[in-house]
Design an enzyme around this catalytic site. Sequence first.
Site: not given
Ligand SMILES: *Cc1c(COP(=O)(O)O)cnc(C)c1O
Length: 374
Positions: A35, A265
Amino acid sequence: MPRPILATVHTQAFRNNLERARRAAPDARVWAVVKANAYGHGIERAFEGLRGADGFALLDLNEAQRVRDLGWRGPILLLEGAFELRDLELCSRLDLWHTVHCDAQIDMLAAHKTNVPQRVFLKMNSGMNRLGFTPERYRSAWTRLNALPQVDEISLMTHFSDADGPTGVAAQMAHFAATTHDLPGERSLSNSAATLRHTVDPAQVAAHPERLVVSDWVRPGIALYGSAPDFPAHSAADWGLQASMTLTAKIIATQSLSAGASVGYGSSFVAENDMRIGVVACGYADGYPRLCPTGTPVLVDGVRTRTVGRVSMDMITVDLTPVPQAGSGSSVTLWGVAANGATQSIDEVAACAQTVGYELMCGLANRVPVEVSL
Ligand SMILES: *Cc1c(COP(=O)(O)O)cnc(C)c1O
């Protein structure tokens, strides 16, 4: 000449990390979670290193389309399922498996015109309280789904809120197990933290059945990208994970400061002694967190030193005291692996900015050119 900043995506690190996840859950199939454009790496760039996974899990339909466009014919899971009825048509067309977490999604399925039933993952809210049916409502949702001609196999899924910390997964596991013990279907429970931290030796399962979170499908994300899900309790190196992203830039100027001179800054850093600093072509507009304070670790020519002064839009400044030979053109590793093999942990930089490695990867800016190393 382009501005001297570059991100590199490491194909071999993906292979190593995928293998590491498989070792943690040897009997499970692995969803590579890609994702958010493969956590900022780019799905197309990550694909070669992750194609050894059993499936790809993501949220956006256009990302699912991109995975299919890469030639992937295996499973793809939509982790949040359909957002509207039309999405189910794309699920049919692209053969996507999808999560069902609410009644409205069951209504959509009931209204979906298809001759090919779809594979769904029914999500339980076992305590995270974001998506899913509570244990009380889970079985009636299953029964309703099971009666639909649009539905093929139903798999059972939940997501842990505390797999990375001391609270652990036992309470959520207990809800899940009690509610689903006699339901058929494959199970998918574990993110990276649960996969790495809460898998048990099969010999111990009889004594601790609630700790058996491996199940049929694990869903590692962050571990595949070489970041520890539970930093600082463990580092990526502790888990045998390798950075899948390196961010490097070059020094474009140096300054010699006299004791008492300030940098950047707000003049937040004041030199205690005479010192040399390097000005690096990387700033918050590249995705380097502005919150990183003086002292954030960074490698110059592969040697560990620190940032000094505030991060600005296009530049940071670094202490050259430990690397007196460095100057304009020297290579700076913000995170990832330097040419001499030294590593700068993304988790350590993230912690300095009070965040996690996930956010830094996902926040790599569009203006940074990216190269894939095989
Ligand atoms: C993002 C996600 C994962 C992966 O999580 P990580 O902490 O990156 O391993 C697994 N299951 C779901 C439903 C997610 O949304």
